[in-house]
Design a protein around this motif. Sequence first.
Motif, PDB file in Angstrom:
ATOM      1  N   SER A  69       0.812  -1.084  -0.085  1.00  0.00           N
ATOM      2  CA  SER A  69      -0.400   0.047   0.068  1.00  0.00           C
ATOM      3  C   SER A  69       1.042   1.231   0.014  1.00  0.00           C
ATOM      4  CB  SER A  69      -1.240   0.063   1.435  1.00  0.00           C
ATOM      5  OG  SER A  69      -1.603  -0.984   0.912  1.00  0.00           O
ATOM      6  N   HIS A  70       1.630   1.265   0.299  1.00  0.00           N
ATOM      7  CA  HIS A  70       3.059   2.093   1.207  1.00  0.00           C
ATOM      8  C   HIS A  70       3.278   3.102  -0.906  1.00  0.00           C
ATOM      9  CE1 HIS A  70       3.395   3.935   4.651  1.00  0.00           C
ATOM     10  NE2 HIS A  70       3.907   2.574   4.949  1.00  0.00           N
ATOM     11  N   SER A  71       3.884   1.751  -1.437  1.00  0.00           N
ATOM     12  CA  SER A  71       3.842   2.637  -3.093  1.00  0.00           C
ATOM     13  C   SER A  71       2.906   2.455  -4.147  1.00  0.00           C
ATOM     14  CB  SER A  71       4.924   0.862  -3.604  1.00  0.00           C
ATOM     15  OG  SER A  71       6.175   0.798  -2.937  1.00  0.00           O
ATOM     16  N   ASP A  86      -2.232  -3.083  12.729  1.00  0.00           N
ATOM     17  CA  ASP A  86      -1.356  -1.697  14.322  1.00  0.00           C
ATOM     18  C   ASP A  86      -1.987  -0.675  13.468  1.00  0.00           C
ATOM     19  OD1 ASP A  86      -0.783  -2.268  10.934  1.00  0.00           O
ATOM     20  OD2 ASP A  86       1.733  -2.050  11.857  1.00  0.00           O
ATOM     21  N   HIS A  87      -2.876  -0.889  12.098  1.00  0.00           N
ATOM     22  CA  HIS A  87      -3.311   0.827  11.970  1.00  0.00           C
ATOM     23  C   HIS A  87      -4.130   0.568  11.154  1.00  0.00           C
ATOM     24  CE1 HIS A  87       0.122   0.992   9.296  1.00  0.00           C
ATOM     25  NE2 HIS A  87       1.143   0.569   9.577  1.00  0.00           N
ATOM     26  N   GLY A  88      -4.463   1.676   9.997  1.00  0.00           N
ATOM     27  CA  GLY A  88      -5.097   1.270   8.720  1.00  0.00           C
ATOM     28  C   GLY A  88      -4.427   2.418   8.322  1.00  0.00           C
ATOM     29  N   HIS A 148       0.243   6.471   2.993  1.00  0.00           N
ATOM     30  CA  HIS A 148       0.360   6.428   4.218  1.00  0.00           C
ATOM     31  C   HIS A 148      -0.066   6.448   5.180  1.00  0.00           C
ATOM     32  CE1 HIS A 148       4.430   5.959   6.757  1.00  0.00           C
ATOM     33  NE2 HIS A 148       4.125   7.334   7.249  1.00  0.00           N
ATOM     34  N   HIS A 149       0.371   6.353   6.671  1.00  0.00           N
ATOM     35  CA  HIS A 149      -1.377   6.160   7.711  1.00  0.00           C
ATOM     36  C   HIS A 149      -0.202   7.394   8.885  1.00  0.00           C
ATOM     37  CE1 HIS A 149       1.858   3.493   8.976  1.00  0.00           C
ATOM     38  NE2 HIS A 149       2.187   2.900   7.897  1.00  0.00           N
ATOM     39  N   GLY A 150      -0.735   7.288   9.968  1.00  0.00           N
ATOM     40  CA  GLY A 150      -0.419   7.881  11.435  1.00  0.00           C
ATOM     41  C   GLY A 150      -0.916   8.902  11.631  1.00  0.00           C
TER      42      GLY A 150
HETATM   43 ZN   LIG Z   1       3.408   1.365   7.353  1.00  0.00          ZN
END
Ligand SMILES: [Zn+2]
Length: 655
Positions: free
Chosen positions: A395-397, A439-441, A597-599
Amino acid sequence: MPVLAAALLPVASAIAAPPAPAGPPPERPALAVILSLDGLSWSRLETYRPYYAAGLKRLLDEGQVETGARYRHLNTETSPGHAALSTGAPPRITGIVANRWIEQAKDGSLRSVGAAQQWVTDAVPGQPPLFYREVKKDGRLYVFALSRELDAWQRSGELGRSVVRLGEGPEGETVVFDSEDAITIFNLRHGRPTEAFPPTSSITGPGNLRVATLGDRLVESIPGSRVVVVSGKDRTSVFLAGRDRRHVAYWFDQETGRFVTSAAYDTYAGAGATAKAVLARFNLQKAGTQLPARFGTRWEKLPAPAQVTGFGAPLLPSPAASLWDYQLPTNGLGFPHDLRLSEKGYFTGLYTSPFVDELTADLAVELIGDPALRLGRSGPPDLLAVGFSAHDVVSHSYGNESEETLDTIRRLDLQVGRVLDALERALPRGSFVIALSADHGFSVIPEAERARNPGFTGGRLVNTDRAMTNAYDRLNRHLTQRLCLPPGSRPLFGGEGWNVAFNRPAFPMRTVAGPCGPEGRPVTLADLDAAFPEAVATLFGEEVESVLLVSQRERWPADDPATEFARNDLDAERSGDAFLVPRPGVLMHWDPARGSHHGSHHEYDTHVPLVFWGKAFPAGRRDRESTPYDLAPTLAELLGITLPDAVGRSRLDGR
Ligand SMILES: [Zn+2]
């Protein structure tokens, strides 16, 4: 924790007193299994549900599905998320506030630290090395404090990291030490003065984790219990496992294509030694140099699912089209992807594909079936955790909305199915439970979303040194002018996640002559505190909603929903000097226009799956509010152990 912070304690579900237990206590499982799907939001998992045919289908159909599980902390990243899953607590308690953070060293200097980075000198606190050998060879004296270094040296004649000192031996010979511990013992034995060593290097390990995990409590409370963790990522394995050296924790190494562990974990005794033998065999037969032959170099899309291609079949949710302009070409653009195109080599190409999940499942299946390890079959209950990393990396790329991500999730369904099958083959029915979460979406690619939907207001802040638009460079230039500092000043040290660190050692700074008056006036951290929020609002008002200064933390606005998320991520030593609160759809990213990204603290990053499967859990949806911090307390109740640091609550029904 200060009393005030405790009074403001934000995780709502943690404050409510748990209802009185109903019925007899649940039967203790022989094996508890945690499955972590990196970066997979609840909405993404649910949207693609019509595609599932294997493990994800079974867990969603047969499990207790908590549909309202949301993280309550900012910096929704891999390390904080996995530490939260394993401890039942947010970063303000675990200390794992982001994947990296900026902290002040003892000498006052600032440094960026990886969450799973453990300085070697404090790698094994309070444990003096129990091993010491001096070996004379070719006129030199070799001194070992690490038995594995001696083993390796006797086999290959080569030493890894070593310290060579000319003429320092008892007979004036050259001495070669394998470690600083060797120097310390050598000095002691030969009546030399002691030396102090600053931390010089680091290993991957759980040293930054401030509290015990479920795994730590399990092996402490129940003699003979074991913890085994495998994942595509080092930080995932380390934080799912915990601090006890007896844990077995392995992760995929992009340099060698093998699964590796670190000196933070003991591979010479107990489960560590047994697992080491499994890993040696696995790495030789199924990983490393075997990978190109096993997986090939092409990542092809799976064919359309058979059950939905017939007449009258339901329309399947489809991924976004036309993303090439917005994707990072890690393995090239478009199917089939070529894993040799990765600039860091084939193993990194494989790591950025669903094959890393297949490989992780291969290893998990091997460990589950191993007749020497006997997971869940040796008496005391064991804990197994498997971290599937591909969804996040892909997903990052390629974007969370991409066909690459859909293919990765469909393959993940198959791999989760293989793990489930292996568990059912190895263990008696009803003897194990599974807890699945993330761990996150994830966010979609903001630029691509803007192209699809012109009203979309998201965007990105750029944080790479290579870009003229680096947000911290821009803020530093603005603040330099605003505070009348000499040109080129850097009042900000930098940022990690949504945290910003002021350049503390450089203060007080001094003004140059100009609008602020004559030169040489001191500029203090308080002046920077006063100027920083306005600088952010001026330059990045479209991306950043507000600034929460750490120095003002007792006065953060209670009516701002972001306050709770920042407070839950706050660690005085690791959070720097300010939180930036991102607006919806805004990323912090190193690429100026591509990738995702996410965060953030927004829905797409915080709302994740939480599914419990096994005899103790009736099938069906629970649409109540819950949090991923509930995962560890739920397993803890089943295992009959307590987690004093957890804020989540058990989701065993009626309890
Ligand atoms: Zn990540």
